[in-house]
Design an enzyme around this catalytic site. Sequence first.
Site, PDB file in Angstrom:
ATOM      1  N   PRO A  70      -1.496  -4.851  -6.175  1.00  0.00           N
ATOM      2  CA  PRO A  70      -1.228  -5.827  -7.231  1.00  0.00           C
ATOM      3  C   PRO A  70      -0.853  -5.232  -8.578  1.00  0.00           C
ATOM      4  CG  PRO A  70      -3.565  -5.758  -6.684  1.00  0.00           C
ATOM      5  CD  PRO A  70      -2.914  -4.650  -5.958  1.00  0.00           C
ATOM      6  N   GLU A  71       0.200  -5.772  -9.132  1.00  0.00           N
ATOM      7  CA  GLU A  71       0.555  -5.499 -10.522  1.00  0.00           C
ATOM      8  C   GLU A  71       0.268  -6.784 -11.292  1.00  0.00           C
ATOM      9  OE1 GLU A  71       4.347  -3.432 -10.907  1.00  0.00           O
ATOM     10  OE2 GLU A  71       4.167  -2.678  -8.868  1.00  0.00           O
ATOM     11  N   LYS A  85      -3.734  -5.395 -15.497  1.00  0.00           N
ATOM     12  CA  LYS A  85      -4.123  -5.568 -14.103  1.00  0.00           C
ATOM     13  C   LYS A  85      -5.629  -5.791 -13.953  1.00  0.00           C
ATOM     14  CE  LYS A  85      -0.465  -2.269 -13.199  1.00  0.00           C
ATOM     15  NZ  LYS A  85      -0.190  -0.871 -12.816  1.00  0.00           N
ATOM     16  N   HIS A 122     -13.039  -5.454   5.999  1.00  0.00           N
ATOM     17  CA  HIS A 122     -13.047  -4.720   4.740  1.00  0.00           C
ATOM     18  C   HIS A 122     -13.702  -5.474   3.598  1.00  0.00           C
ATOM     19  CE1 HIS A 122     -10.704  -1.748   6.802  1.00  0.00           C
ATOM     20  NE2 HIS A 122      -9.747  -2.617   7.063  1.00  0.00           N
ATOM     21  N   ARG A 173      -8.764  -0.099   0.968  1.00  0.00           N
ATOM     22  CA  ARG A 173      -8.720   1.293   0.510  1.00  0.00           C
ATOM     23  C   ARG A 173      -9.801   1.660  -0.504  1.00  0.00           C
ATOM     24  NH1 ARG A 173      -2.650   2.704  -0.915  1.00  0.00           N
ATOM     25  NH2 ARG A 173      -3.503   4.799  -1.087  1.00  0.00           N
ATOM     26  N   ARG A 199       4.937   9.644  -5.483  1.00  0.00           N
ATOM     27  CA  ARG A 199       5.298   8.300  -5.081  1.00  0.00           C
ATOM     28  C   ARG A 199       6.797   8.128  -5.240  1.00  0.00           C
ATOM     29  NH1 ARG A 199       1.150   6.007  -9.157  1.00  0.00           N
ATOM     30  NH2 ARG A 199       0.237   5.246  -7.244  1.00  0.00           N
TER      31      ARG A 199
END
Length: 284
Positions: free
Chosen positions: A2-3, A61, A95, A115, A267
């Site tokens: 998410p941004e 964010k 998760h 994650r 990246r």
Amino acid sequence: MPELPEVEVVRRGLHDHVVGRIVANVAVQHPRAVRRHIAGPADLEQRLTGATITGTARRGKYLWLVLDHEDALLVHLGMSGQMLVVPSGLAPSTHERVRFRFADDGPDLSFVDQRTFGHLMFDAGGAALPSVIAHIARDPFDAEYDVAAVAARIKKRRTGLKRALLDQSVVSGIGNIYADEALWAAQLHGARPTEKLTKPQIIRALDAAREVMAQALGQGGTSFDALYVNVNGASGYFDRSLHAYGQRDVPCARCGTPIRRESFMNRSSYSCPKCQPRPRNGRF
DNA sequence: CACAGCACCTGCCCGC
DNA sequence: TGCGGGCAGGTGCTGT
């Protein structure tokens, strides 16, 4: 994932589904999810139990749930975090990291994060900016955001333009996707040295970032499911509207030149070789 | 102080 | 089928 647009969709969903409700029980399933809450999981659970959620807020964010007693629960979704509104008592998904139950026996709130880069923490600041994110700059949708001031600050830096756009202490909310989209729209390569750019060029990139995030927000909002608060709002935007990010070898929508992929900070960066020529002494 | 690099995690996809 | 490497939209810490 998410941004800013995705986080704002989550904030709005939380506003609709949890404001006004009393927290009856909090269960931290994975301690890493609250690692920044120094006093530990039990302390977080205890401080939230019995609290009424009175509002929501966001900067960049980060989002936070405002509680009564001048407290707040700060939330960062990291790369894979979700805040899901799920049926009361639903068995935890693989998760799930934290589960909230409410005094009204209505739907639960589930923090799910594959994650574990995301986290939750208690803050005593109420509706005010939580102290731990004092270093996070205003985002482009903040009423007091000053694009000229941000551009001036960027121009004084000695780094690449994309690095500056991604620096949350300069301007917040922009991540890898929207940085690439903004640079494509502004026709600037991310490795352009900040001090050599003109102020109008920097403002062009910043305005493009705000514009592309506003468009994503509009689309993310429409795909919002009434039952679930999620971050999938991005997926619709992904498929339809991206001009650069993830578009390797796809013809540039402006000039037809195949979009290139470059590596940067472990990246990916995507850009048009013709519309966004790489500077000679670039700073990637 | 400003800046760059890396650590922190899990899972998926690809080629061999 | 299994294994290794690369990749994923973020941030904070650490060293220079």
